[in-house]
Design a protein around this motif. Structure first.
Motif, mmCIF file in Angstrom:
data_model
loop_
_atom_site.group_PDB
_atom_site.id
_atom_site.type_symbol
_atom_site.label_atom_id
_atom_site.label_comp_id
_atom_site.label_asym_id
_atom_site.label_seq_id
_atom_site.Cartn_x
_atom_site.Cartn_y
_atom_site.Cartn_z
ATOM 1 N N ARG A 304 -47.675 24.900 18.253
ATOM 2 C CA ARG A 304 -47.617 25.583 16.945
ATOM 3 C C ARG A 304 -47.527 27.091 17.146
ATOM 4 O O ARG A 304 -46.748 27.780 16.483
ATOM 5 N N LYS A 305 -48.322 27.603 18.076
ATOM 6 C CA LYS A 305 -48.304 29.043 18.340
ATOM 7 C C LYS A 305 -46.974 29.467 18.945
ATOM 8 O O LYS A 305 -46.406 30.493 18.575
ATOM 9 N N ALA A 308 -44.316 29.632 16.243
ATOM 10 C CA ALA A 308 -44.465 30.799 15.373
ATOM 11 C C ALA A 308 -43.988 32.073 16.062
ATOM 12 O O ALA A 308 -43.277 32.891 15.465
ATOM 13 N N ASP A 312 -40.589 34.363 15.260
ATOM 14 C CA ASP A 312 -40.724 35.791 14.946
ATOM 15 C C ASP A 312 -39.888 36.638 15.898
ATOM 16 O O ASP A 312 -39.259 37.618 15.487
ATOM 17 N N ARG A 317 -35.701 28.615 14.485
ATOM 18 C CA ARG A 317 -36.727 27.603 14.270
ATOM 19 C C ARG A 317 -36.628 26.517 15.337
ATOM 20 O O ARG A 317 -35.585 26.372 15.985
#
Length: 383
Positions: A304-305, A308, A312, A317
């Motif tokens: 998940r990290k 993200a 960024d 994605r």
């Protein structure tokens, strides 16, 4: 390499609506502007390619050259397509199908007819499921009948035989739905349901590299086993079927940067390495296969990290290779799991495309655009 909207529109000489349409159709890649997330940046090479088209009719050489690198469609197919950011199997949404269908159901749909998986047969032991699949397909291809001249029911029977041989090689002899056999082979029966969904989502994906290789092989009249062997060989490349393994390696490599994973990603980029598992040209809004799969599992915190931070940093994605790696980590599957899952699933698509190619009766034989030393004509006879 990235342009603002104003710069892109200047080069294209078009209205904003045309730019946005090109992005939605996958013709121009876009990502959020890191300095202002309300704005987007646009891939320079994509913009210039479309601008060149707008300036005049492209030569046949240019059209052919672009077509083999994410360009215009090169052959007709009724099997699958990506349209509007969604994947469709013979007109049916693949994500919707994955809610309840099994890989066998998808084979029936894509092969356009009923079939029966043959009885299992013993296979020689091998170091990995992939190695076993190579051995079995090579042996089968050596003795299989050519695909040319076979009728539709004969071809489906042969396709079932190839799928059965691959399943036995990769999963061991057994019976029952393939996702249950796969879960048992991986030692995680509790993962059976998510594996069923994964197999459906990975079954086919337009004219990808391994599928094209399989179609080229059978266009010569070679057997379906030979075509599957060509597909499997192409599949093993790190830019295709084994990309999920690179995502797992990335997640492990940035472990020391758990508090600041962006540093780990920047190190990868600084070493000239690409960041695997993110972005897909056919899904500018995000890979729907990845979204469906990630929504069906408990995604580990590290992934998940990573997702993200990568989004960024890169503006991309997670794609299905990332989701497959996250699935492997979530269920503590063995290292060979991503390739085993992906190859078993995609073999159904390879066979569907091979059946379609054989039915067309066409040989795939493109020409090369020669760029070597000048041709030296042979002198003619003296008169």
């Amino acid at each position: 390499m990235w342009l603002s909207a104003a710069e892109a529109l200047t080069r294209l000489g078009s209205k904003p609506q045309s730019l946005y349409a090109s992005v939605s159709r996958g013709r121009i890649r876009a990502k959020p502007d890191p300095l202002d997330t309300r704005r987007s940046l646009y891939r320079e090479e994509d913009v210039d390619r479309l601008a060149a088209r707008a300036r005049g009719r492209r030569s046949s050489a240019t059209v052919a050259s672009e077509a083999i690198s994410w360009g215009d469609p090169v052959l007709p197919s009724a099997i699958s397509t990506v349209s509007g950011g969604r994947l469709y199997y013979r007109g049916l949404d693949a994500v919707v199908l994955s809610a309840g269908a099994g890989l066998e159901d998808i084979a029936t749909l894509l092969w356009d007819g009923a079939w029966t998986l043959p009885a299992t047969a013993p296979v020689p032991s091998a170091a990995t499921p992939m190695a076993a699949a190579f051995a079995v397909l090579a042996e089968r291809a050596a003795f299989a009948v050519p695909s040319a001249g076979l009728g539709p029911w004969q071809l489906r029977g042969e396709a079932a035989g190839v799928l059965g041989a691959m399943a036995d090689a990769m999963l061991g002899a057994g019976s029952g739905p393939l996702h249950l056999r796969l879960a048992d082979r991986l030692g995680r029966p509790d993962a059976a349901e998510v594996l069923r969904r994964t197999l459906v989502l990975l079954a086919d994906h337009e004219l990808n590299a391994s599928t094209f290789a399989a179609r080229v092989a059978v266009s010569t009249g070679a057997s379906l086993a030979a075509g599957a062997l060509a597909g499997l060989a192409t599949f093993t490349g790190p830019r295709h079927g084994t990309a999920a393994g690179a995502v797992l390696a990335l997640a492990l490599d940035i472990g020391p940067h758990a508090d600041r994973p962006g540093d780990g990603l920047r190190e990868w980029l600084g070493e000239g390495r690409i960041i695997p598992g993110f972005g897909h040209r056919l899904y500018p809004g995000g890979d729907v296969r990845a979204e469906a799969l990630l929504g069906a599992i408990g995604v580990p915190a590290a992934f998940r990290k990573l997702a993200a931070v990568a989004e960024d940093l890169l503006g991309d994605r997670p794609n299905v290779e990332f989701a497959l790696a996250a699935l492997t980590a979530a269920y503590d599957l063995p290292p060979h799991a991503p390739a085993t899952i992906f190859a078993l699933a995609r073999s159904v698509g390879w066979l569907a495309h091979m059946l379609e190619q054989v039915a067309s009766g066409q040989l795939i034989r493109p020409r090369a655009r020669y760029v070597g030393p000048a041709v030296q004509p042979v002198p003619g006879p003296r008169g």
